[in-house]
Design a protein around this motif. Structure first.
Motif, mmCIF file in Angstrom:
data_model
loop_
_atom_site.group_PDB
_atom_site.id
_atom_site.type_symbol
_atom_site.label_atom_id
_atom_site.label_comp_id
_atom_site.label_asym_id
_atom_site.label_seq_id
_atom_site.Cartn_x
_atom_site.Cartn_y
_atom_site.Cartn_z
ATOM 1 N N GLN A 169 0.828 -1.209 0.000
ATOM 2 C CA GLN A 169 0.000 0.000 0.000
ATOM 3 C C GLN A 169 0.865 1.263 0.000
ATOM 4 O OE1 GLN A 169 -3.226 0.129 -0.669
ATOM 5 N NE2 GLN A 169 -2.976 -2.087 -0.910
ATOM 6 N N SER A 173 0.934 4.187 -2.787
ATOM 7 C CA SER A 173 0.819 5.610 -2.464
ATOM 8 C C SER A 173 1.968 6.416 -3.069
ATOM 9 C CB SER A 173 0.779 5.815 -0.946
ATOM 10 O OG SER A 173 2.047 5.586 -0.359
ATOM 11 N N GLU A 177 4.076 1.175 -7.944
ATOM 12 C CA GLU A 177 3.746 -0.255 -8.034
ATOM 13 C C GLU A 177 4.106 -0.845 -9.383
ATOM 14 O OE1 GLU A 177 -0.281 1.810 -8.842
ATOM 15 O OE2 GLU A 177 1.564 2.170 -7.702
#
Length: 216
Positions: A169, A173, A177
């Motif tokens: 996560q 943010s 990714e």
């Protein structure tokens, strides 16, 4: 913060980039890796080039993947601490303990950052040991070379497993990714091509790996 930038790193754990072995076609093979990666075809990037020695190929790629994981983890160091990650885990079912067989012979429970610190120390020792990773042209690789490489890749996988389970996560943010996924896809394609990690070790990321290998 970018995975390509320096970020906020503890120099003890995040190391300067390692160079490919110089005396054994390392630079030439590194150029081949960069060129094939630039084409966007990871399957071509991992395959042993025609006429090249397997151990030479494993050696230069081991350095490359060490650098990749070093960079990825280094960016997350301010979020992966002994407080947030008191054990080196990959979800609730998988915990990794550290032993190097020399200084620490019996596996011990350590925090995730301490595990990675031990791991990067250990890998650097292997990469800098010319009896394992020869630098001079014509120097033979040791008989156990591929076993050492397998152990390095098995342990590097554990860093990926921890990142995905504990810090994905945060990666999202940071909008990084896609980079993480590309690095991991390259890593999995390579380990699959040369059978470097037992399937049982890959279980923590099985679903992700299966989706990656569908394109292999």
């Amino acid at each position: 913060m970018s995975l390509f930038g320096l970020g906020n790193r503890n120099q003890k754990t995040f190391r300067p980039k390692k160079n490919a072995p110089s005396g054994n076609k390392g630079a030439q093979l590194k150029k081949h890796i960069d060129a094939t990666l630039g084409s966007g075809n990871l399957r071509d990037a991992v395959r042993l080039p025609t006429g090249e020695d397997l151990n030479e190929w494993l050696a230069v790629n081991t350095v490359d993947f060490f650098n990749q994981v070093n960079l990825l983890y280094g960016t997350l160091m301010e979020f992966c601490t002994s407080t947030t990650c008191p054990t080196m885990s990959a979800g609730p079912k998988f915990e990794y303990r550290w032993a190097d067989g020399v200084q620490i012979k019996k596996p011990i429970e350590v925090s995730a950052p301490k595990y990675v610190e031990y791991l990067m120390d250990w890998i650097e020792i292997q990469l800098d040991n010319e009896s394992i990773f020869p630098q001079k042209l014509g120097t033979p690789f040791p008989r156990n070379f591929q076993d050492v490489v397998r152990t390095i890749f098995k342990r590097l996988f554990r860093v990926y497993a921890h990142i995905y389970h504990s810090h994905f996560q945060k990666i999202v943010s940071l909008k990084e990714e896609a980079h993480l996924n590309t690095c991991f896809k390259h890593f999995i394609f390579f380990t699959w091509e040369f059978l470097l990690i037992d399937k049982g070790e890959l279980v923590p990321l099985n679903d992700l790996i299966e989706s990656i290998l569908q394109a292999y």
